[in-house]
Motif scaffolding. Structure first.
Motif, mmCIF file in Angstrom:
data_model
loop_
_atom_site.group_PDB
_atom_site.id
_atom_site.type_symbol
_atom_site.label_atom_id
_atom_site.label_comp_id
_atom_site.label_asym_id
_atom_site.label_seq_id
_atom_site.Cartn_x
_atom_site.Cartn_y
_atom_site.Cartn_z
ATOM 1 N N ALA A 23 0.896 -1.167 -0.021
ATOM 2 C CA ALA A 23 -0.125 0.036 -0.182
ATOM 3 C C ALA A 23 0.905 1.483 -0.199
ATOM 4 C CB ALA A 23 -0.952 -0.025 1.306
ATOM 5 N N ARG A 24 1.918 1.300 0.654
ATOM 6 C CA ARG A 24 2.729 2.421 0.791
ATOM 7 C C ARG A 24 3.529 2.483 -0.678
ATOM 8 N NH1 ARG A 24 8.406 1.963 3.941
ATOM 9 N NH2 ARG A 24 8.613 0.552 2.169
ATOM 10 N N SER A 25 3.789 1.648 -1.134
ATOM 11 C CA SER A 25 4.398 1.451 -2.676
ATOM 12 C C SER A 25 3.569 2.146 -3.731
ATOM 13 C CB SER A 25 5.164 0.410 -3.134
ATOM 14 O OG SER A 25 4.059 -0.706 -3.324
ATOM 15 N N VAL A 26 2.247 1.986 -3.345
ATOM 16 C CA VAL A 26 1.078 2.383 -4.355
ATOM 17 C C VAL A 26 1.141 3.769 -3.907
ATOM 18 C CG1 VAL A 26 -1.159 2.439 -5.071
ATOM 19 C CG2 VAL A 26 0.011 0.263 -4.819
ATOM 20 N N ALA A 27 0.738 4.372 -2.845
ATOM 21 C CA ALA A 27 0.514 5.523 -2.564
ATOM 22 C C ALA A 27 1.765 6.451 -2.808
ATOM 23 C CB ALA A 27 0.462 5.688 -0.866
ATOM 24 N N THR A 28 3.048 6.034 -2.663
ATOM 25 C CA THR A 28 4.167 6.617 -3.254
ATOM 26 C C THR A 28 4.203 6.798 -4.570
ATOM 27 O OG1 THR A 28 5.414 5.804 -1.328
ATOM 28 C CG2 THR A 28 6.725 6.654 -3.268
ATOM 29 N N LYS A 29 3.838 5.689 -5.408
ATOM 30 C CA LYS A 29 3.727 5.759 -6.802
ATOM 31 C C LYS A 29 2.873 6.979 -7.359
ATOM 32 C CE LYS A 29 2.553 2.565 -10.746
ATOM 33 N NZ LYS A 29 4.128 2.366 -11.478
ATOM 34 N N GLN A 31 1.723 9.716 -5.290
ATOM 35 C CA GLN A 31 1.658 10.490 -4.334
ATOM 36 C C GLN A 31 0.079 10.769 -3.869
ATOM 37 O OE1 GLN A 31 4.308 12.811 -3.545
ATOM 38 N NE2 GLN A 31 5.250 10.710 -4.298
ATOM 39 N N ALA A 32 -0.130 9.485 -3.282
ATOM 40 C CA ALA A 32 -1.563 9.691 -2.764
ATOM 41 C C ALA A 32 -1.292 9.488 -1.287
ATOM 42 C CB ALA A 32 -2.326 8.271 -3.078
ATOM 43 N N SER A 33 -2.353 9.852 -0.454
ATOM 44 C CA SER A 33 -2.559 9.626 0.774
ATOM 45 C C SER A 33 -3.004 8.258 1.206
ATOM 46 C CB SER A 33 -3.785 10.545 1.572
ATOM 47 O OG SER A 33 -4.878 10.009 1.143
ATOM 48 N N LEU A 34 -2.539 7.921 2.426
ATOM 49 C CA LEU A 34 -2.578 6.298 2.969
ATOM 50 C C LEU A 34 -3.400 6.283 4.084
ATOM 51 C CD1 LEU A 34 -1.962 3.296 2.273
ATOM 52 C CD2 LEU A 34 0.521 3.859 3.793
ATOM 53 N N ILE A 35 -4.395 5.700 4.173
ATOM 54 C CA ILE A 35 -5.302 5.361 5.316
ATOM 55 C C ILE A 35 -5.095 3.927 5.699
ATOM 56 C CG2 ILE A 35 -7.827 5.263 6.212
ATOM 57 C CD1 ILE A 35 -8.495 7.534 3.526
ATOM 58 N N GLY A 36 -4.709 3.832 7.065
ATOM 59 C CA GLY A 36 -4.894 2.503 7.579
ATOM 60 C C GLY A 36 -6.137 2.126 8.368
ATOM 61 N N VAL A 37 -6.622 1.219 8.230
ATOM 62 C CA VAL A 37 -7.969 0.823 9.015
ATOM 63 C C VAL A 37 -7.729 -0.674 9.664
ATOM 64 C CG1 VAL A 37 -9.479 2.053 7.524
ATOM 65 C CG2 VAL A 37 -8.993 -0.357 7.158
ATOM 66 N N SER A 38 -8.238 -0.702 10.912
ATOM 67 C CA SER A 38 -8.125 -1.783 11.847
ATOM 68 C C SER A 38 -9.201 -2.104 12.481
ATOM 69 C CB SER A 38 -7.083 -1.934 12.560
ATOM 70 O OG SER A 38 -6.452 -3.280 12.973
ATOM 71 N N ALA A 39 -9.791 -3.350 12.659
ATOM 72 C CA ALA A 39 -11.015 -3.469 13.525
ATOM 73 C C ALA A 39 -11.189 -4.998 13.983
ATOM 74 C CB ALA A 39 -12.370 -3.110 12.893
ATOM 75 N N PHE A 40 -11.733 -5.332 15.147
ATOM 76 C CA PHE A 40 -12.170 -6.683 15.488
ATOM 77 C C PHE A 40 -13.303 -6.620 16.078
ATOM 78 C CE2 PHE A 40 -8.660 -6.007 18.618
ATOM 79 C CZ PHE A 40 -9.297 -5.961 19.600
ATOM 80 N N ALA A 41 -14.064 -7.776 16.060
ATOM 81 C CA ALA A 41 -15.510 -7.480 16.727
ATOM 82 C C ALA A 41 -15.524 -8.483 17.963
ATOM 83 C CB ALA A 41 -16.616 -8.404 15.936
ATOM 84 N N VAL A 42 -16.373 -8.072 18.794
ATOM 85 C CA VAL A 42 -16.807 -8.803 20.288
ATOM 86 C C VAL A 42 -17.307 -10.166 19.911
ATOM 87 C CG1 VAL A 42 -17.498 -8.479 22.558
ATOM 88 C CG2 VAL A 42 -16.866 -6.609 21.504
ATOM 89 N N GLU A 43 -16.468 -11.086 20.195
ATOM 90 C CA GLU A 43 -17.227 -12.443 19.964
ATOM 91 C C GLU A 43 -18.242 -12.694 20.934
ATOM 92 O OE1 GLU A 43 -14.280 -15.865 19.643
ATOM 93 O OE2 GLU A 43 -12.673 -14.586 19.619
ATOM 94 N N PRO A 44 -19.354 -13.466 20.568
ATOM 95 C CA PRO A 44 -20.427 -13.416 21.305
ATOM 96 C C PRO A 44 -20.084 -14.663 22.600
ATOM 97 C CG PRO A 44 -20.635 -14.918 19.341
ATOM 98 C CD PRO A 44 -19.534 -13.988 19.246
ATOM 99 N N ASP A 45 -20.814 -14.158 23.644
ATOM 100 C CA ASP A 45 -20.711 -14.993 24.899
ATOM 101 C C ASP A 45 -20.968 -16.318 24.682
ATOM 102 O OD1 ASP A 45 -20.288 -12.448 26.161
ATOM 103 O OD2 ASP A 45 -22.409 -12.054 26.934
#
Length: 273
Positions: A23-29, A31-45
């Motif tokens: 993703a960094r190499s594409v953003a550099t190619k 000259q784009a901004s780079l957005i990192g996203v991360s998530a995980f869900a609460v597993e059911p009881d």
């Protein structure tokens, strides 16, 4: 289309850097901004014989949020881009749902290629992502850290998805030194296929791409294996193709070519649906 913003999903517990570096190499190619996203869900009881055996506590939730926020430091260290060009987004949510929602802010999304059953609470299922997010998606296999996209193979058939993929990939195709448009067909379809790929090549050439064509007949090997082999022969590190699939009883089902490419390609795939 231009690539002004690239989004990449980061697994919360991830240590490998492959798709982040791509993703960094594409953003550099571009000259784009780079957005990192991360998530995980609460597993059911977990409930056994009417008794709650595992329950998510407020302390557990606090710890989860702290882990997601802490991942930002790792992400920024890996990408090494100026602070103003990097953004970090996270939430306690199902990863695919969160990525699909946040993808509105991106021109292109980068994820790891893990075409096998994945943990829906912590990881992004690439099949679900490609078919849901409404953005061209780059799938990165293991041990790939850069996308030069100097030589590109387009897996073509005259469908809506393939036409969309060509349009979405234009920024890459215009900069490549070689673009090979390949259609694999039956022996009695060759004339029709040659006319079609010539049209696509002329279309790309009008946009400044260096496009050539190739029509191959089905062989005993799978179409996906044949396309990967041809891409290797061409020295390509990117295959552009439409993604063909649907949801069936909650399971994301791909067509043979799409599934085969995800299983076999040792380099990046760019797919549009």
């Amino acid at each position: 289309m231009t690539v002004a913003s690239v989004m990449v999903f980061v697994d919360p517990a991830q240590q490998a850097e492959e798709q982040v570096r791509v993703a960094r190499s594409v953003a550099t190619k571009f000259q784009a901004s780079l957005i990192g996203v991360s998530a995980f869900a609460v597993e059911p009881d977990f409930v056994g014989e009417g008794v709650v055996i595992q329950e998510t506590t407020p302390e557990d939730l606090k710890r989860m949020k702290a882990e997601l926020a802490e991942k930002e430091r790792w992400f920024r260290d890996v990408v090494g881009l100026p602070k103003e060009r990097v953004e970090w987004r996270w939430d306690v949510e199902y990863p695919v749902a969160f990525l699909a929602n946040e993808a509105r802010a991106a021109d292109l999304v980068v994820i790891r290629n893990m075409y096998r059953k994945v943990d829906p609470y912590h990881l992004v299922d690439p099949a679900a992502a490609v078919l849901r997010i409404g953005r061209p998606t780059v799938l990165v296999p293991e041990r790939v850290h850069e996308l030069r996209a100097d030589r590109i193979v387009v897996g073509w058939k005259d469908t809506r998805e393939a036409r969309l993929a060509i349009h979405d990939a234009l920024p890459f195709l215009k900069q490549a030194s070689q673009v090979s448009i390949i259609e694999i067909c039956t022996s009695n379809e060759q004339d029709r296929a040659r006319r079609g790929v010539r049209d696509v090549a002329r279309h790309l050439q009008r946009h400044g791409a260096k496009a050539e064509t190739d029509v191959r007949v089905h062989t005993a090997e799978s179409d996906a294996h044949q396309l990967v082999r041809l891409a290797k022969d061409a020295g390509a590190d990117l295959i552009v193709t439409g993604a063909y699939g649907h949801s069936r009883l909650g399971e994301w089902v791909f067509g043979g070519m799409t599934r085969g490419l995800m299983d076999e390609a040792p380099f990046c795939l760019m797919m549009s649906h």
